[in-house]
Design an enzyme around this catalytic site. Structure first.
Site, PDB file in Angstrom:
ATOM      1  N   LYS A 296       0.834  -1.193   0.000  1.00  0.00           N
ATOM      2  CA  LYS A 296       0.000   0.000   0.000  1.00  0.00           C
ATOM      3  C   LYS A 296       0.877   1.255   0.000  1.00  0.00           C
ATOM      4  CE  LYS A 296      -3.561  -2.007   3.050  1.00  0.00           C
ATOM      5  NZ  LYS A 296      -4.774  -1.876   2.211  1.00  0.00           N
ATOM      6  N   ARG A 370     -10.336 -11.688   2.103  1.00  0.00           N
ATOM      7  CA  ARG A 370     -11.200 -12.743   1.560  1.00  0.00           C
ATOM      8  C   ARG A 370     -10.487 -14.095   1.552  1.00  0.00           C
ATOM      9  NH1 ARG A 370     -11.967  -9.635  -3.962  1.00  0.00           N
ATOM     10  NH2 ARG A 370     -11.641  -7.956  -2.446  1.00  0.00           N
TER      11      ARG A 370
END
Length: 528
Positions: A296, A370
């Site tokens: 990020k 996920r």
């Protein structure tokens, strides 16, 4: 809370944290006139706007008696100070306090006296007295019923909250105040509010803890500590067992970190209801998220200590269910890992084998939530066999783009379950918006080398939160299932009503309300 973490995984400069202590809430029958209030700094009474543009301000329980006690014309004083009675408006009236009376008299607008209005008014009162801490007596909960009492107390407690602090700030933290509720108030409703607000506080505390203290092992220790006080059953799968049993998603995400992943199971089973409906709650527990090899930008990492907020909410709900002795079996699964980067990090292009054998082609190492949830959901379906399965996760930025930070994205194909969660959202003040599971989008997850891709690679496809929910759905085995994407609601840029800046604790009260009102009374969701 225990703040001692494994010294192998925590820097030497890690601080000791002081955690917030909530105000003590007391109940005293009787009104304002004649009440012994020596030692209290504030008396707060409710008012509401009259019906119609020219209607006079309406005093609510205790307001007229307060005017007698202080020797003032309440209507004139409110008019002079601009008090209109609208929800959450707090106005200080100029008074000379008689002996044995609080020196500050506040009137608090309660609007229509609905639970939402009372929750917001309680929060506004807490913020109004925060600058000059002191003990508060109030009649705002007088005669408003169970839901109103709970809402007011929750609002006051949650808006009073302060995140963990260290160093000199910890040494100067104010002592907790007292909140005295005067009038027709049931102590049981107050205790219920303390439990529900306490669930949010626990969630906030865990999410706000810095990640140089917090890793999967630290979170596991917190689960054990909470469970020990309530005699909850805990089972921990650490790295070796995860490998033996095939939890490839957790292992892949945690591979790049010095802190190994874990799947923690914590459960409440009511002894009096062996046939109780069984609910499994699954929480994303990424204790810090760098994005892995798909790192990020710096700004995107700042809030990532809260990327385990879903797992914190799950732990808090299981604990609160035990404290309230809800007649429903609740099992929490905390899927814990740190998404770091290193020589062993999982890579774009890797194929991961989840618990139960389903495979995933990795396209984005920053879509790790996920991946760990897939393992936990598949385990819940195959082994725990719940009546209903709910996961909660700070999962996608797309949910925030679509809904902002006041509504969580709710996904489920079960209309009854959606209605139950929407009702719980309205009652708890933790809002949701039902989103579609768009079947046409499922093909964007097709993979040439695995059962599914982790994310769509179709340029400009959009619908990232929907696609994430579609990715999770096969792991649920067709059970009744709901997915809560709390990426927006799990963190706040500033205070609003009972929400505070930073970790909000979202989800704990919503899920607790749902368990209590929709599942516990006997409306069992039913097996698939």
């Amino acid at each position: 809370m225990n703040t001692t973490a494994d010294p192998r995984t925590v820097t030497a400069a890690a601080p000791e944290l002081r955690r917030w202590t909530p105000p003590a809430v007391e109940v005293r029958r009787g009104g304002v006139v004649g009440a012994e209030l020596a030692g209290f700094d504030v008396l707060a009474v409710p008012v509401a706007a009259g019906e119609g543009a020219d209607a006079p301000l309406q005093p609510r329980p205790g307001a007229a008696d307060a005017a007698v006690r202080y020797g003032i014309d309440l209507a004139a004083a409110c008019a002079a100070e601009g008090s209109t009675g609208r929800t959450a408006q707090v106005t200080r009236l100029p008074v000379t306090a008689p002996a044995g009376s609080p020196r500050r008299l506040l009137v608090v607008g309660v609007g229509d006296s609905s639970p939402t209005a009372l929750r917001r008014s309680g929060a506004a009162l807490a913020r109004a007295v925060a600058s000059a801490p002191g003990d508060v007596a109030t009649t705002l909960a007088d005669g408003v019923g169970a839901a109103g009492t709970r809402a007011f107390v929750e609002g006051f407690l949650l808006a009073s909250y302060a995140p963990p602090v260290s160093g000199r700030r910890a040494a100067s933290a104010p002592e907790p105040r007292r909140l005295l509720l005067l009038g027709a108030v049931e102590a049981a409703d107050v205790r219920h509010a303390e439990v529900s607000a306490g669930a949010t506080v626990l969630t906030r505390d865990l999410a706000a803890t810095p990640s140089n203290l917090k890793d999967p092992q630290w979170m596991t220790a917190q689960v054990r500590e909470v469970a020990a006080g309530l005699r909850l059953k805990v089972e921990v799968r650490e790295e070796d067992r995860l490998r033996r049993e095939g939890f490839g998603g957790l292992l892949a995400v945690g591979a790049g970190s010095a802190s190994s992943p874990a799947l923690v199971q914590v459960g409440w089973t009511p002894r009096a209801r062996p046939d109780a409906p069984h609910v499994v709650l699954v929480g994303k527990g990424i204790t810090y998220d760098t994005g892995g090899l798909g790192i990020k930008p710096r700004e995107g990492m700042v809030a990532m200590k809260t990327d385990m907020a879903g797992s914190a909410a799950v732990l808090a709900v299981v604990a609160a269910a035990a404290r309230l002795k809800l007649p429903v079996k609740v099992t929490g699964l905390l899927a814990l890992a740190e998404n770091a980067f290193g020589a062993d990090s999982y890579r774009p292009g890797d194929v991961v084998t989840h618990y139960g054998g389903r495979t995933t082609e990795v396209n984005n190492t920053d879509a790790e939530g996920r991946v760990v949830l897939g393992d936990a959901l598949a385990y819940a379906d195959a082994v725990l066999r719940p009546d209903v399965l709910v996961d909660v996760a700070t999962l996608t930025g797309a949910a925030t783009l679509g809904l902002g930070k006041r509504h969580a994205a709710l996904y489920s194909a079960d209309a009854d379950l959606v209605a139950q969660l929407e009702a719980a959202a309205d009652a708890s003040g933790e809002r949701v918006w039902h989103m579609p599971l768009v079947e046409d989008y499922a093909a964007s997850l097709d993979s040439d080398v695995a059962d599914a891709r982790q994310v769509t690679t179709t340029p400009g496809h959009g619908g990232g939160s929907i696609v994430a929910a579609l990715f999770l759905r096969p792991f649920t085995g067709g059970r009744r299932w709901a997915h809560l994407d709390i990426a927006g609601t799990g963190r706040a840029d500033g205070p609003e009503h009972e929400v505070v800046k930073g970790a909000t604790g979202y989800g704990a009260r919503l899920l607790l309300e749902w368990l209590e009102t929709s599942v516990a009374p006997g409306t069992a969701p039913g097996a698939r």
